[in-house]
Enzyme design. Sequence first.
Site, PDB file in Angstrom:
ATOM      1  N   LYS A 117      18.286  -1.830 -10.145  1.00 31.70           N
ATOM      2  CA  LYS A 117      17.198  -2.098  -8.907  1.00 31.70           C
ATOM      3  C   LYS A 117      15.818  -2.404  -9.715  1.00 31.70           C
ATOM      4  O   LYS A 117      14.896  -3.210  -8.936  1.00 31.70           O
ATOM      5  CB  LYS A 117      17.296  -0.797  -8.197  1.00 31.70           C
ATOM      6  CG  LYS A 117      18.484  -0.658  -7.317  1.00 31.70           C
ATOM      7  CD  LYS A 117      18.663   0.820  -6.939  1.00 31.70           C
ATOM      8  CE  LYS A 117      20.012   0.644  -5.897  1.00 31.70           C
ATOM      9  NZ  LYS A 117      20.205   2.122  -5.322  1.00 31.70           N
ATOM     10  N   GLN A 170      18.067   8.174  -5.333  1.00 35.57           N
ATOM     11  CA  GLN A 170      19.355   7.611  -5.562  1.00 35.57           C
ATOM     12  C   GLN A 170      20.424   8.838  -5.459  1.00 35.57           C
ATOM     13  O   GLN A 170      20.265   9.985  -5.562  1.00 35.57           O
ATOM     14  CB  GLN A 170      19.411   7.305  -7.061  1.00 35.57           C
ATOM     15  CG  GLN A 170      20.612   6.915  -7.484  1.00 35.57           C
ATOM     16  CD  GLN A 170      21.045   5.478  -7.079  1.00 35.57           C
ATOM     17  OE1 GLN A 170      20.368   4.393  -6.836  1.00 35.57           O
ATOM     18  NE2 GLN A 170      22.350   5.249  -6.599  1.00 35.57           N
ATOM     19  N   ASP A 195      16.467   1.988   1.998  1.00 34.70           N
ATOM     20  CA  ASP A 195      18.068   2.095   2.110  1.00 34.70           C
ATOM     21  C   ASP A 195      18.698   1.947   3.155  1.00 34.70           C
ATOM     22  O   ASP A 195      19.977   2.003   3.543  1.00 34.70           O
ATOM     23  CB  ASP A 195      18.616   3.674   1.421  1.00 34.70           C
ATOM     24  CG  ASP A 195      19.060   3.364  -0.300  1.00 34.70           C
ATOM     25  OD1 ASP A 195      19.498   2.201  -0.490  1.00 34.70           O
ATOM     26  OD2 ASP A 195      18.929   4.229  -0.926  1.00 34.70           O
TER      27      ASP A 195
END
Length: 292
Positions: free
Chosen positions: A53, A97, A120
């Site tokens: 990322k 994460q 997300d």
Amino acid sequence: MPQILDGKKVAAEIKQEIAAKVNELVAQGKRAPHLAIIIVGDDGASHTYVNGKIKACKEVGFDFTLMHFAKTISEEKLIKHIEQFNADTDIDGFIVQLPLPEHISVETVTESISAEKDVDGFTNQNFGSIGSQTPLLMPATPFGVMELLNRYKIETKGKYCVVVGASRLVGAPLGILMTQQGQATVTLCHKYTENISQYTKNADILLVAVGKPHLVTADMVKEGAVVVDVGTTRIDDPTRKSGFRLVGDVDYENVAPKTSYITPVPGGVGPMTIASLLMNTLRAYEMLLETA
């Protein structure tokens, strides 16, 4: 021979489009979009995903912030850092994460993220908007799957779509997106579904997101189906330098010859998830400017 749904190639195209947009913004005297990432603990796979990322942010010209905490951090302290990101007007989007240590509630952490910065797409507000005419920030992986199908101009309207796996992160939102945006007839299968093959072998479009290597075999797929494999599992492979290799939920070698389109693992949905994260960050940036 099947046509490969090359997520790596499409993701590269998307990143080029985003990079051009960022260059345009900077040329106008505006700041670049800013993505922040929080990672807790030392899970090897998580660090690999985070590094991917960060690399993508660099490729498109995004600013980024990485905060790494020990796995012993308390839930309370983690949420305080999230609240700081929520309040920081220079940060457009951020992610925490997964997975998190067992003593930290994923739901509590997710819901502490501002929906406007939840790139997300995991918060209840963003999840609930999926079925609307104006969805907010969509879950990154389902968003990536839909974008991949769209870029390959795969017809979904009126098709019979089967989603194997009903997780809140992938399968459930993907089923909603295929119904609402794709206008497909959708069957959502989960771990309690009996005789899953009776559904999969009739599917025009088969989407598999379970995390069980080679769950879907050739006898479960009809001729000419479009197959999207979201699953990614590391299995030991002493012949590889890394000591492992990635495999999907679909027995690719035997299923591929029966399909019209199929995603590889790796190189299919994975790169599209990161591309979607970038698209969501750019959208969050644009929404922030509109409300400024």
